[in-house]
Design a protein around this motif. Structure first.
Motif, PDB file in Angstrom:
ATOM      1  N   ALA A 205       7.754  20.427 -21.552  1.00 14.01           N
ATOM      2  CA  ALA A 205       7.384  20.882 -20.512  1.00 14.01           C
ATOM      3  C   ALA A 205       7.378  19.147 -19.671  1.00 14.01           C
ATOM      4  CB  ALA A 205       5.740  20.606 -20.766  1.00 14.01           C
ATOM      5  N   ILE A 206       7.563  18.465 -19.700  1.00 17.84           N
ATOM      6  CA  ILE A 206       8.248  17.429 -19.030  1.00 17.84           C
ATOM      7  C   ILE A 206       9.540  17.477 -18.197  1.00 17.84           C
ATOM      8  CG2 ILE A 206       8.444  15.101 -19.039  1.00 17.84           C
ATOM      9  CD1 ILE A 206       6.511  13.879 -21.183  1.00 17.84           C
ATOM     10  N   GLY A 207      10.700  17.338 -19.025  1.00 19.47           N
ATOM     11  CA  GLY A 207      11.796  18.171 -18.534  1.00 19.47           C
ATOM     12  C   GLY A 207      12.093  18.941 -17.744  1.00 19.47           C
ATOM     13  N   ALA A 208      11.277  19.918 -18.340  1.00 22.31           N
ATOM     14  CA  ALA A 208      11.010  20.865 -16.847  1.00 22.31           C
ATOM     15  C   ALA A 208      10.521  20.599 -15.342  1.00 22.31           C
ATOM     16  CB  ALA A 208      10.182  22.457 -17.471  1.00 22.31           C
ATOM     17  N   ALA A 209       9.837  19.994 -15.901  1.00 23.74           N
ATOM     18  CA  ALA A 209       8.910  19.560 -14.596  1.00 23.74           C
ATOM     19  C   ALA A 209       9.775  18.489 -14.251  1.00 23.74           C
ATOM     20  CB  ALA A 209       7.315  18.485 -15.014  1.00 23.74           C
ATOM     21  N   MET A 210      10.398  17.732 -14.444  1.00 19.52           N
ATOM     22  CA  MET A 210      11.446  16.748 -13.608  1.00 19.52           C
ATOM     23  C   MET A 210      13.034  17.955 -13.112  1.00 19.52           C
ATOM     24  SD  MET A 210      11.722  13.628 -16.881  1.00 19.52           S
ATOM     25  CE  MET A 210      12.730  12.248 -15.226  1.00 19.52           C
ATOM     26  N   VAL A 211      12.635  18.476 -14.551  1.00 18.07           N
ATOM     27  CA  VAL A 211      13.743  20.042 -13.421  1.00 18.07           C
ATOM     28  C   VAL A 211      13.033  20.037 -11.806  1.00 18.07           C
ATOM     29  CG1 VAL A 211      15.255  21.629 -13.248  1.00 18.07           C
ATOM     30  CG2 VAL A 211      15.528  19.721 -15.301  1.00 18.07           C
ATOM     31  N   VAL A 212      11.899  20.369 -12.274  1.00 17.42           N
ATOM     32  CA  VAL A 212      11.380  21.510 -10.769  1.00 17.42           C
ATOM     33  C   VAL A 212      11.359  20.518 -10.110  1.00 17.42           C
ATOM     34  CG1 VAL A 212       9.619  22.678 -10.395  1.00 17.42           C
ATOM     35  CG2 VAL A 212      11.094  23.183 -11.970  1.00 17.42           C
ATOM     36  N   SER A 213      10.445  19.126  -9.938  1.00 22.58           N
ATOM     37  CA  SER A 213       9.845  18.488  -9.397  1.00 22.58           C
ATOM     38  C   SER A 213      11.313  16.909  -8.935  1.00 22.58           C
ATOM     39  CB  SER A 213       8.792  17.957  -9.880  1.00 22.58           C
ATOM     40  OG  SER A 213       8.895  16.759 -10.595  1.00 22.58           O
ATOM     41  N   GLY A 214      12.717  17.458  -9.769  1.00 22.92           N
ATOM     42  CA  GLY A 214      13.313  16.629  -9.064  1.00 22.92           C
ATOM     43  C   GLY A 214      13.687  16.262  -7.360  1.00 22.92           C
ATOM     44  N   PRO A 215      13.902  17.502  -6.950  1.00 23.92           N
ATOM     45  CA  PRO A 215      14.174  17.160  -6.092  1.00 23.92           C
ATOM     46  C   PRO A 215      13.406  16.275  -4.793  1.00 23.92           C
ATOM     47  CG  PRO A 215      15.062  19.797  -6.590  1.00 23.92           C
ATOM     48  CD  PRO A 215      14.417  18.776  -7.548  1.00 23.92           C
ATOM     49  N   TRP A 216      12.340  16.867  -5.145  1.00 23.53           N
ATOM     50  CA  TRP A 216      11.077  16.254  -4.436  1.00 23.53           C
ATOM     51  C   TRP A 216      10.673  14.657  -4.334  1.00 23.53           C
ATOM     52  CZ3 TRP A 216       6.323  14.296  -5.654  1.00 23.53           C
ATOM     53  CH2 TRP A 216       5.167  14.437  -4.663  1.00 23.53           C
ATOM     54  N   ILE A 217      10.972  14.540  -5.910  1.00 23.00           N
ATOM     55  CA  ILE A 217      10.614  12.817  -6.129  1.00 23.00           C
ATOM     56  C   ILE A 217      12.354  12.309  -4.988  1.00 23.00           C
ATOM     57  CG2 ILE A 217      10.799  11.454  -7.576  1.00 23.00           C
ATOM     58  CD1 ILE A 217       9.607  13.350  -9.892  1.00 23.00           C
TER      59      ILE A 217
ATOM     60  N   ARG B  51       0.951  -0.998   0.081  1.00 26.20           N
ATOM     61  CA  ARG B  51      -0.315   0.023  -0.275  1.00 26.20           C
ATOM     62  C   ARG B  51       1.026   1.218   0.291  1.00 26.20           C
ATOM     63  NH1 ARG B  51      -1.153   3.754   2.898  1.00 26.20           N
ATOM     64  NH2 ARG B  51      -0.512   2.872   5.060  1.00 26.20           N
ATOM     65  N   GLU B  52       2.110   1.237   0.767  1.00 26.22           N
ATOM     66  CA  GLU B  52       2.840   2.393   1.512  1.00 26.22           C
ATOM     67  C   GLU B  52       3.473   2.090  -0.442  1.00 26.22           C
ATOM     68  OE1 GLU B  52       4.696   5.537   3.108  1.00 26.22           O
ATOM     69  OE2 GLU B  52       2.911   4.043   3.504  1.00 26.22           O
ATOM     70  N   LEU B  53       4.181   2.074  -0.870  1.00 32.44           N
ATOM     71  CA  LEU B  53       4.552   1.826  -2.562  1.00 32.44           C
ATOM     72  C   LEU B  53       3.596   1.957  -2.925  1.00 32.44           C
ATOM     73  CD1 LEU B  53       7.612   0.908  -3.981  1.00 32.44           C
ATOM     74  CD2 LEU B  53       6.217  -1.210  -3.553  1.00 32.44           C
ATOM     75  N   VAL B  54       2.283   2.048  -3.367  1.00 31.46           N
ATOM     76  CA  VAL B  54       1.860   2.675  -4.522  1.00 31.46           C
ATOM     77  C   VAL B  54       0.719   3.762  -4.288  1.00 31.46           C
ATOM     78  CG1 VAL B  54      -0.452   2.261  -5.492  1.00 31.46           C
ATOM     79  CG2 VAL B  54       0.830  -0.137  -4.793  1.00 31.46           C
ATOM     80  N   THR B  55       1.661   3.878  -3.204  1.00 33.81           N
ATOM     81  CA  THR B  55       1.279   5.647  -2.851  1.00 33.81           C
ATOM     82  C   THR B  55       2.337   6.392  -2.967  1.00 33.81           C
ATOM     83  OG1 THR B  55      -0.651   5.459  -1.068  1.00 33.81           O
ATOM     84  CG2 THR B  55      -0.071   6.941  -0.478  1.00 33.81           C
ATOM     85  N   VAL B  56       3.476   6.231  -2.524  1.00 36.35           N
ATOM     86  CA  VAL B  56       4.739   7.301  -2.926  1.00 36.35           C
ATOM     87  C   VAL B  56       4.714   6.088  -4.085  1.00 36.35           C
ATOM     88  CG1 VAL B  56       6.865   6.359  -2.807  1.00 36.35           C
ATOM     89  CG2 VAL B  56       5.392   6.531  -0.799  1.00 36.35           C
ATOM     90  N   SER B  57       4.388   5.280  -5.156  1.00 35.91           N
ATOM     91  CA  SER B  57       4.677   5.305  -7.028  1.00 35.91           C
ATOM     92  C   SER B  57       3.878   6.565  -7.008  1.00 35.91           C
ATOM     93  CB  SER B  57       4.810   4.013  -7.210  1.00 35.91           C
ATOM     94  OG  SER B  57       3.432   3.910  -6.863  1.00 35.91           O
ATOM     95  N   LEU B  58       2.737   6.723  -6.897  1.00 35.79           N
ATOM     96  CA  LEU B  58       1.477   7.298  -7.250  1.00 35.79           C
ATOM     97  C   LEU B  58       1.673   9.115  -7.336  1.00 35.79           C
ATOM     98  CD1 LEU B  58      -1.432   5.320  -7.061  1.00 35.79           C
ATOM     99  CD2 LEU B  58      -0.447   6.176  -9.022  1.00 35.79           C
ATOM    100  N   SER B  59       2.315   9.230  -5.634  1.00 34.75           N
ATOM    101  CA  SER B  59       2.783  10.832  -5.956  1.00 34.75           C
ATOM    102  C   SER B  59       4.021  11.249  -6.328  1.00 34.75           C
ATOM    103  CB  SER B  59       2.636  10.643  -4.088  1.00 34.75           C
ATOM    104  OG  SER B  59       3.597   9.919  -3.785  1.00 34.75           O
ATOM    105  N   VAL B  60       4.671   9.985  -6.437  1.00 37.50           N
ATOM    106  CA  VAL B  60       5.742  10.308  -6.976  1.00 37.50           C
ATOM    107  C   VAL B  60       5.830  11.177  -8.989  1.00 37.50           C
ATOM    108  CG1 VAL B  60       8.017   9.514  -7.850  1.00 37.50           C
ATOM    109  CG2 VAL B  60       7.530   9.990  -5.599  1.00 37.50           C
ATOM    110  N   SER B  61       5.009  10.210  -9.559  1.00 34.19           N
ATOM    111  CA  SER B  61       4.605  10.360 -10.816  1.00 34.19           C
ATOM    112  C   SER B  61       3.914  11.521 -10.716  1.00 34.19           C
ATOM    113  CB  SER B  61       4.087   8.629 -11.459  1.00 34.19           C
ATOM    114  OG  SER B  61       2.955   8.374 -11.008  1.00 34.19           O
TER     115      SER B  61
END
Length: 89
Positions: free
Chosen positions: A57-69, A11-21
């Motif tokens: 846009a996906i590249g920019a989103a990865m750069v912006v949200s990369g540290p959080w992920i 359950r935790e794995l699915v939650t983290v993977s959904l929130s990360v992606s």
């Protein structure tokens, strides 16, 4: 390891993977819809037209949200590595 622990880990794995992606998926969907609207309005039906803005846009989103992920994945991993001795009982 008990069934309850396995279910909790899954359950935790699915939650983290959904929130990360989710940030990257949200950007891809929104850019895809916007480009589809532009193509419908201008009657330009070129498949490669939406590719460059979406990749950018996906590249920019990865750069912006990369540290959080990365932070989320490190927290999840360290939490379950630290809990391994408890799970082995």
């Amino acid at each position: 390891m008990s069934i309850e622990q396995s279910v909790e880990i899954l359950r935790e794995l699915v939650t983290v993977s959904l929130s990360v992606s989710s940030p990257i998926l949200m950007v891809a969907v929104s850019i895809g819809v916007a480009m589809s609207l532009v193509q419908a309005v201008t009657s330009i039906q070129e498949a490669s037209l939406s590719f460059i803005p979406k990749v950018t846009a996906i590249g920019a989103a990865m750069v912006v949200s990369g540290p959080w992920i990365l932070k989320m994945l490190i927290q999840f991993t360290t939490e379950y590595i630290n809990r391994m001795p408890e799970m082995a009982k």
